[in-house]
Write a protein that holds these residues in place. Sequence first.
Motif, PDB file in Angstrom:
ATOM      1  N   GLY A 110     -11.450  -2.989   5.980  1.00 26.14           N
ATOM      2  CA  GLY A 110     -11.565  -4.422   5.713  1.00 26.14           C
ATOM      3  C   GLY A 110     -10.507  -4.938   4.750  1.00 26.14           C
ATOM      4  N   SER A 111     -10.115  -4.097   3.790  1.00 30.08           N
ATOM      5  CA  SER A 111      -9.118  -4.526   2.808  1.00 30.08           C
ATOM      6  C   SER A 111      -7.737  -4.721   3.437  1.00 30.08           C
ATOM      7  CB  SER A 111      -9.028  -3.528   1.652  1.00 30.08           C
ATOM      8  OG  SER A 111      -8.339  -2.352   2.038  1.00 30.08           O
ATOM      9  N   GLN A 112      -7.535  -4.193   4.632  1.00 33.33           N
ATOM     10  CA  GLN A 112      -6.266  -4.419   5.339  1.00 33.33           C
ATOM     11  C   GLN A 112      -6.145  -5.901   5.721  1.00 33.33           C
ATOM     12  OE1 GLN A 112      -4.496  -1.225   4.951  1.00 33.33           O
ATOM     13  NE2 GLN A 112      -3.943  -1.509   7.086  1.00 33.33           N
ATOM     14  N   PHE A 113      -7.297  -6.564   5.887  1.00 28.79           N
ATOM     15  CA  PHE A 113      -7.316  -7.927   6.397  1.00 28.79           C
ATOM     16  C   PHE A 113      -7.807  -8.952   5.376  1.00 28.79           C
ATOM     17  CE2 PHE A 113      -8.283  -4.850   9.749  1.00 28.79           C
ATOM     18  CZ  PHE A 113      -7.148  -5.015  10.537  1.00 28.79           C
ATOM     19  N   ILE A 114      -8.519  -8.481   4.350  1.00 31.68           N
ATOM     20  CA  ILE A 114      -9.118  -9.383   3.372  1.00 31.68           C
ATOM     21  C   ILE A 114      -8.576  -9.043   1.979  1.00 31.68           C
ATOM     22  CG2 ILE A 114     -11.289 -10.123   2.293  1.00 31.68           C
ATOM     23  CD1 ILE A 114     -12.681  -9.215   4.901  1.00 31.68           C
ATOM     24  N   GLY A 115      -8.165 -10.049   1.236  1.00 36.15           N
ATOM     25  CA  GLY A 115      -7.782  -9.830  -0.146  1.00 36.15           C
ATOM     26  C   GLY A 115      -6.298  -9.706  -0.411  1.00 36.15           C
ATOM     27  N   GLY A 116      -5.469  -9.776   0.605  1.00 33.27           N
ATOM     28  CA  GLY A 116      -4.029  -9.791   0.383  1.00 33.27           C
ATOM     29  C   GLY A 116      -3.362  -8.441   0.220  1.00 33.27           C
ATOM     30  N   MET A 123      -5.909  -0.155  -6.164  1.00 37.88           N
ATOM     31  CA  MET A 123      -6.341   0.933  -7.032  1.00 37.88           C
ATOM     32  C   MET A 123      -5.164   1.634  -7.712  1.00 37.88           C
ATOM     33  SD  MET A 123      -9.287   2.433  -4.481  1.00 37.88           S
ATOM     34  CE  MET A 123      -9.493   3.963  -5.346  1.00 37.88           C
ATOM     35  N   LEU A 124      -4.075   1.814  -6.992  1.00 39.34           N
ATOM     36  CA  LEU A 124      -2.953   2.619  -7.498  1.00 39.34           C
ATOM     37  C   LEU A 124      -1.664   1.838  -7.720  1.00 39.34           C
ATOM     38  CD1 LEU A 124      -3.352   5.748  -5.171  1.00 39.34           C
ATOM     39  CD2 LEU A 124      -4.220   5.449  -7.496  1.00 39.34           C
ATOM     40  N   GLY A 125      -1.626   0.582  -7.317  1.00 39.22           N
ATOM     41  CA  GLY A 125      -0.394  -0.202  -7.353  1.00 39.22           C
ATOM     42  C   GLY A 125       0.241  -0.352  -8.728  1.00 39.22           C
ATOM     43  N   ALA A 126      -0.555  -0.320  -9.773  1.00 36.55           N
ATOM     44  CA  ALA A 126       0.000  -0.438 -11.122  1.00 36.55           C
ATOM     45  C   ALA A 126       0.771   0.817 -11.515  1.00 36.55           C
ATOM     46  CB  ALA A 126      -1.108  -0.705 -12.137  1.00 36.55           C
ATOM     47  N   ASN A 127       0.495   1.939 -10.843  1.00 31.74           N
ATOM     48  CA  ASN A 127       1.127   3.207 -11.199  1.00 31.74           C
ATOM     49  C   ASN A 127       2.188   3.666 -10.201  1.00 31.74           C
ATOM     50  OD1 ASN A 127      -0.664   3.528 -13.426  1.00 31.74           O
ATOM     51  ND2 ASN A 127      -2.226   4.211 -12.004  1.00 31.74           N
ATOM     52  N   LEU A 128       2.202   3.066  -9.024  1.00 29.44           N
ATOM     53  CA  LEU A 128       3.136   3.487  -7.972  1.00 29.44           C
ATOM     54  C   LEU A 128       3.833   2.285  -7.367  1.00 29.44           C
ATOM     55  CD1 LEU A 128       0.904   5.979  -5.961  1.00 29.44           C
ATOM     56  CD2 LEU A 128       2.827   6.584  -7.418  1.00 29.44           C
ATOM     57  N   GLU A 129       5.084   2.480  -7.038  1.00 27.47           N
ATOM     58  CA  GLU A 129       5.822   1.456  -6.316  1.00 27.47           C
ATOM     59  C   GLU A 129       6.159   2.036  -4.948  1.00 27.47           C
ATOM     60  OE1 GLU A 129      10.059  -0.866  -6.656  1.00 27.47           O
ATOM     61  OE2 GLU A 129       9.024  -0.335  -8.525  1.00 27.47           O
ATOM     62  N   LEU A 130       5.550   1.456  -3.915  1.00 24.54           N
ATOM     63  CA  LEU A 130       5.720   1.950  -2.555  1.00 24.54           C
ATOM     64  C   LEU A 130       5.991   0.787  -1.616  1.00 24.54           C
ATOM     65  CD1 LEU A 130       2.596   4.308  -2.419  1.00 24.54           C
ATOM     66  CD2 LEU A 130       4.985   5.032  -2.635  1.00 24.54           C
ATOM     67  N   PRO A 131       6.670   1.054  -0.505  1.00 21.03           N
ATOM     68  CA  PRO A 131       6.853   0.004   0.509  1.00 21.03           C
ATOM     69  C   PRO A 131       5.496  -0.403   1.100  1.00 21.03           C
ATOM     70  CG  PRO A 131       8.345   1.853   0.905  1.00 21.03           C
ATOM     71  CD  PRO A 131       7.397   2.279  -0.169  1.00 21.03           C
ATOM     72  N   GLU A 132       5.403  -1.632   1.551  1.00 18.49           N
ATOM     73  CA  GLU A 132       4.141  -2.144   2.096  1.00 18.49           C
ATOM     74  C   GLU A 132       3.630  -1.290   3.257  1.00 18.49           C
ATOM     75  OE1 GLU A 132       0.780  -4.264   2.200  1.00 18.49           O
ATOM     76  OE2 GLU A 132       2.340  -4.477   0.685  1.00 18.49           O
ATOM     77  N   ALA A 133       4.522  -0.824   4.118  1.00 19.26           N
ATOM     78  CA  ALA A 133       4.102  -0.006   5.262  1.00 19.26           C
ATOM     79  C   ALA A 133       3.444   1.297   4.799  1.00 19.26           C
ATOM     80  CB  ALA A 133       5.298   0.299   6.159  1.00 19.26           C
ATOM     81  N   VAL A 134       3.928   1.859   3.708  1.00 23.41           N
ATOM     82  CA  VAL A 134       3.349   3.094   3.175  1.00 23.41           C
ATOM     83  C   VAL A 134       1.968   2.819   2.600  1.00 23.41           C
ATOM     84  CG1 VAL A 134       3.630   4.932   1.455  1.00 23.41           C
ATOM     85  CG2 VAL A 134       5.601   4.145   2.777  1.00 23.41           C
ATOM     86  N   TRP A 135       1.813   1.688   1.904  1.00 25.51           N
ATOM     87  CA  TRP A 135       0.493   1.331   1.377  1.00 25.51           C
ATOM     88  C   TRP A 135      -0.508   1.212   2.520  1.00 25.51           C
ATOM     89  CZ3 TRP A 135      -0.690   2.357  -3.257  1.00 25.51           C
ATOM     90  CH2 TRP A 135       0.169   2.115  -4.334  1.00 25.51           C
ATOM     91  N   ARG A 136      -0.103   0.577   3.610  1.00 23.10           N
ATOM     92  CA  ARG A 136      -1.006   0.383   4.752  1.00 23.10           C
ATOM     93  C   ARG A 136      -1.366   1.733   5.398  1.00 23.10           C
ATOM     94  NH1 ARG A 136      -2.582  -4.372   5.664  1.00 23.10           N
ATOM     95  NH2 ARG A 136      -1.432  -6.211   5.107  1.00 23.10           N
ATOM     96  N   LYS A 137      -0.377   2.599   5.562  1.00 26.33           N
ATOM     97  CA  LYS A 137      -0.648   3.933   6.132  1.00 26.33           C
ATOM     98  C   LYS A 137      -1.584   4.726   5.227  1.00 26.33           C
ATOM     99  CE  LYS A 137       3.633   4.469   8.704  1.00 26.33           C
ATOM    100  NZ  LYS A 137       4.921   5.172   8.777  1.00 26.33           N
ATOM    101  N   LEU A 138      -1.337   4.660   3.949  1.00 26.06           N
ATOM    102  CA  LEU A 138      -2.170   5.370   2.974  1.00 26.06           C
ATOM    103  C   LEU A 138      -3.606   4.837   3.018  1.00 26.06           C
ATOM    104  CD1 LEU A 138      -1.617   7.549   0.811  1.00 26.06           C
ATOM    105  CD2 LEU A 138      -1.230   5.705  -0.820  1.00 26.06           C
ATOM    106  N   ASN A 139      -3.737   3.532   3.082  1.00 21.43           N
ATOM    107  CA  ASN A 139      -5.062   2.912   3.147  1.00 21.43           C
ATOM    108  C   ASN A 139      -5.805   3.342   4.414  1.00 21.43           C
ATOM    109  OD1 ASN A 139      -6.618   0.830   1.561  1.00 21.43           O
ATOM    110  ND2 ASN A 139      -6.757  -0.051   3.620  1.00 21.43           N
ATOM    111  N   LEU A 140      -5.115   3.328   5.548  1.00 15.37           N
ATOM    112  CA  LEU A 140      -5.754   3.746   6.798  1.00 15.37           C
ATOM    113  C   LEU A 140      -6.069   5.243   6.792  1.00 15.37           C
ATOM    114  CD1 LEU A 140      -3.840   1.588   9.424  1.00 15.37           C
ATOM    115  CD2 LEU A 140      -6.221   1.368   8.683  1.00 15.37           C
TER     116      LEU A 140
END
Length: 180
Positions: free
Chosen positions: A91-97, A104-121
Amino acid sequence: MKLLADFLPILLFFVAYKFSGIFVATAVAIAVSVGQVAWAWFRHGKVERMPLVTAGLMVVLGGATLAFHDDTFVRWKPTAVNWVFALVFVGSQFIGGQPLIRRMLGANLELPEAVWRKLNLAWASFFAAMGVANLYVAFNFDTDTWVNFKLFGMMGLTLAFVLAQAVYLTRHVKADTKEQ
């Protein structure tokens, strides 16, 4: 310390089961889960969602186990929790931006958006698979095997998944070039 607190109900469930059986273990898990929520509320004036969902499911499914004297309900609890988490990650892929893992980890890691989405899935898929694995063990093996799997198997699979994620992330994390 937070990791120990997260595993305390399952650890005490395991110990109580080994000494007194599934129904005492279920009552212990309910008491510890509710106690953790109460302690968090008392100490911080708020409760995080994960312990609240886990405690709620423990009260409902554990309560049904005790009321009907049938451990089927408590056997469903890990699956219910894992599937709720899987749905939240999807659901977070579609809701909340932002995907949940990035929040959860964005403050500690800088990753491309595609990697964040793959990691989330990947996390959503992991939680869905863990729910299926729990059902398989819960309803194809005896209670002793399921209780052992619940503590050691699920924890081991989670650790292996986290390590695999760490290896995956090393390919995408930018090296810190600042001299210290």
